[in-house]
Design an enzyme around this catalytic site. Structure first.
Site: not given
Ligand code: 5RP
Length: 225
Positions: A26, A29, A83, A85, A96-97, A104, A122
């Site tokens: 999710t 990315t 992805g 954070d 978990g962003g 996940e 990151k």
């Molecule tokens: C969602 C997530 C994402 O994988 C994480 O926040 C990275 O997101 P992005 O690729 O948009 O920076 O853990 O719960």
């Protein structure tokens, strides 16, 4: 930044082969990875079964014609691409962003080859600049909030469109503004034992590979397990 995310997502799709059960992550990315899997199904006749990690990814996957199964209907997952954070040099990470940490982690734990796709921003040491998401049951969440506050964790309830954010599993998220996390294992252990906490965004030592897209190209970091 968007171009780097796309490069990482497309690179990760190279780890997917015919017949695999594939965890679909999710976020912005993982989005490019899912898109690339959809393209390979259409253009190359790739045959896979996807297991999604959020309602958001389910919607994207269905739109791309990716066949899906629930995590409960598969024996395991061959490869998951998601992805992150933040990632530290010991392959601990914060996720978990996007609020999907629980699904996940469930899918990640069931996966043989667990891959994260990130842009180079990151990579951090130590973890903690990114607020740590903690998924909590709604009942008693104010009590947990006060407890985190008393510990100096600077909690805030996540909100969306002016309302408290509710996860796919109908829970709240409390984000902890820790600044730094000197001992991710210790904090994970503490949160794991806190009644009312369903899951937290510390994914310690779970990942097998991190695909990092940077200005100088793609790097694949492999965890020794
Ligand atoms: C969602 C997530 C994402 O994988 C994480 O926040 C990275 O997101 P992005 O690729 O948009 O920076 O853990 O719960």
């Amino acid at each position: 930044m968007e171009a780097l995310k796309k490069q990482a997502g497309i690179k990760a799709a190279e780890f997917v082969q015919d017949g695999m059960i594939v965890g679909l992550g999710t976020g912005s990315t993982a989005y490019y990875f899912v898109e690339e899997i959809g393209r390979r199904i259409k253009e190359e006749g790739l045959s896979i079964t996807g297991v999604t990690t959020s309602s958001q990814t389910t919607k994207q996957a269905l739109g791309l014609g990716i066949p899906l199964k629930s995590i409960d209907d598969v024996d395991g997952v061959d490869v998951t691409v998601d992805g992150a954070d933040e990632v530290d040099p010991n392959f601990n990470g914060i996720k978990g962003g996007g609020g999907a940490l629980l699904m996940e982690k469930v899918v990640g734990m069931a996966t043989k080859d667990y891959i994260w796709v990130v842009d180079e921003s990151k990579l951090v040491d130590p973890l903690g600049s990114f607020k740590l998401p903690v998924e909590v049951v709604q009942y008693g969440s104010e009590r947990l909030f006060r407890l985190f506050s008393d510990k100096g964790y600077k909690p805030s309830f996540r909100e969306k469109d002016g309302l408290r954010f509710v996860t796919d599993m109908q829970n709240f998220i409390i984000d902890l503004d820790l600044g730094t996390i000197p001992d991710p294992e210790k904090l994970a252990d503490e949160l794991d034992h806190q009644v009312g906490v369903v899951e937290h965004g510390l994914f310690n030592g779970m990942v097998d590979k991190v695909i990092v897209a940077g200005q100088s190209g793609i790097q694949i970091l492999k965890a020794s397990k």
